[in-house]
Design an enzyme around this catalytic site. Structure first.
Site, PDB file in Angstrom:
ATOM      1  N   ASP A  46     -31.858  11.305 -24.695  1.00  0.00           N
ATOM      2  CA  ASP A  46     -30.541  10.692 -24.558  1.00  0.00           C
ATOM      3  C   ASP A  46     -30.030  10.704 -23.121  1.00  0.00           C
ATOM      4  O   ASP A  46     -28.885  10.351 -22.853  1.00  0.00           O
ATOM      5  CB  ASP A  46     -29.524  11.387 -25.471  1.00  0.00           C
ATOM      6  N   LYS A 204     -12.584  -5.853  12.395  1.00  0.00           N
ATOM      7  CA  LYS A 204     -12.695  -6.791  11.277  1.00  0.00           C
ATOM      8  C   LYS A 204     -11.422  -6.794  10.442  1.00  0.00           C
ATOM      9  O   LYS A 204     -10.773  -5.762  10.257  1.00  0.00           O
ATOM     10  CB  LYS A 204     -13.903  -6.470  10.405  1.00  0.00           C
ATOM     11  N   THR A 235     -24.673  -2.823   1.476  1.00  0.00           N
ATOM     12  CA  THR A 235     -25.257  -4.144   1.208  1.00  0.00           C
ATOM     13  C   THR A 235     -25.621  -4.881   2.486  1.00  0.00           C
ATOM     14  O   THR A 235     -26.222  -5.949   2.430  1.00  0.00           O
ATOM     15  CB  THR A 235     -24.284  -5.011   0.389  1.00  0.00           C
TER      16      THR A 235
END
Length: 339
Positions: A46, A204, A235
């Site tokens: 599990d 930014k 990413t």
């Protein structure tokens, strides 16, 4: 020193290659064979995690090597359960060696009704019986204050400085260290000071989380070899965009030095197809096969500095001495030819 025996290392499944490399390096330093403690860390059907230690650890100085990288929750639970197993086995002291500290980005409340998960993780580690933490490049330095136990935060910048001096010989005057945001200026300034280069910032503006609307370069990067410095690459969207903006502002070429290569989702593809000449990361997070195969990604080992830091903790000597070139250079002399 907690014991006259050798320090003992145990590892979870998050980054076994790094744990084994640390053990090998410590064996070289000590002149004796130091392997990982024989244990099993597995899951029931599990998904429940189970740990069993096969060696006697009573009265031993134990070091658990386990970054809490993806899957962060599983790796964190492995760390907590290993600590509990060692505590109940009467280990003299338990130190968590967490090369990459997950949940570090949740270090403050950015808006109403949000958690400070980094503090929660600190509480969990302490309650599990961990008495000391050794990590590298925390996302926010104040996380050290979330703990009521000693925290040793190593820095990648001294290692990166050695790498830069080795790989950019004859070009040192053309280098420009770049912080990809205002929050990372202190980290970038530290590296710039070490290699004696100027500093620039990419400011930014975000319309919403995860999406950058506009980037502005603060500083003259014309004809400079820009080195973007940050603590993690997730990413790689912002990183690749920053590289494009730097080239648009006259930079000769762009490289990046990032401590933790999280490299989620499309990160490897983005970096491979980007205008960056190279991305240098450390092995605090076990690199995937895609990362290792990428032509413009290079991995710098952290086993030398972690092994020496563990020994310094065990000896009861200074860990911060590893931030000095005179101490760190001999540790990495096999990797970088020093003049």
């Amino acid at each position: 020193m907690a014991t006259m025996n050798e320090p003992k290392l145990i590892a979870g499944n998050a980054n076994l290659p790094l744990a084994e490399a640390i053990a090998r390096r410590m064996s070289m330093n000590r002149g004796v064979q130091l392997g990982l403690v024989d244990a099993r860390v597995e899951r029931f059907n599990d998904g429940e995690i189970f740990v069993e230690v096969y060696e006697n650890v009573r009265g031993e100085d134990m070091f658990i090597i386990q970054p809490t990288s993806n899957p962060a929750n599983d790796n964190l639970m492995e760390l907590l359960i290993m600590a509990d197993a060692l505590r109940r086995s009467s280990a003299a002291r338990i130190t968590a060696v967490i090369p990459y500290f997950g949940y570090a980005r949740q270090d403050r409340r950015t808006k109403a009704r949000t958690p400070i998960s980094a503090k929660l993780v600190a509480n969990l580690l302490t309650q599990a019986g961990i008495e000391r933490v050794l990590t590298m490049d925390l996302h926010a330095a104040q996380i050290q204050g979330f703990f009521d136990i000693p925290v040793d935060n190593l820095y990648a910048s001294p290692i990166f400085a050695l790498d830069i001096k080795s790989n950019f010989k004859g070009q040192m005057d053309d280098l420009m260290v770049v912080s990809p945001d205002v929050g990372g200026v202190a980290r970038a300034r530290e590296l710039a000071k070490r290699i004696n280069s100027p500093l620039s910032i990419v400011d930014k503006r975000r319309e919403k989380p995860g999406e950058v609307a506009e980037m502005t370069v603060i500083g003259d990067v014309t004809d400079k070899i820009c080195l973007i410095v940050d603590d993690m690459c997730d990413t790689a969207g912002t990183l690749c965009k920053a590289a494009e903006v730097l080239l648009e502002n006259g930079a000769k070429e762009v490289h990046a030095y990032i401590t933790h290569g999280v490299m989620s989702g499309p990160a490897v593809t983005r970096v491979t197809n980007s205008v960056m000449k190279s991305l240098v990361i450390t092995d605090t997070i076990q690199p995937s096969e895609a990362v290792k195969a990428a032509p413009n990604i290079r991995i710098v080992p952290t086993a030398p500095i972690f092994s020496q830091a563990i020994l310094n903790i065990w000896y009861g000597t200074s860990v911060s001495s590893l931030f000095e070139d005179s101490t760190l250079t001999p540790i990495y002399e096999s990797l970088y030819a020093m003049d």
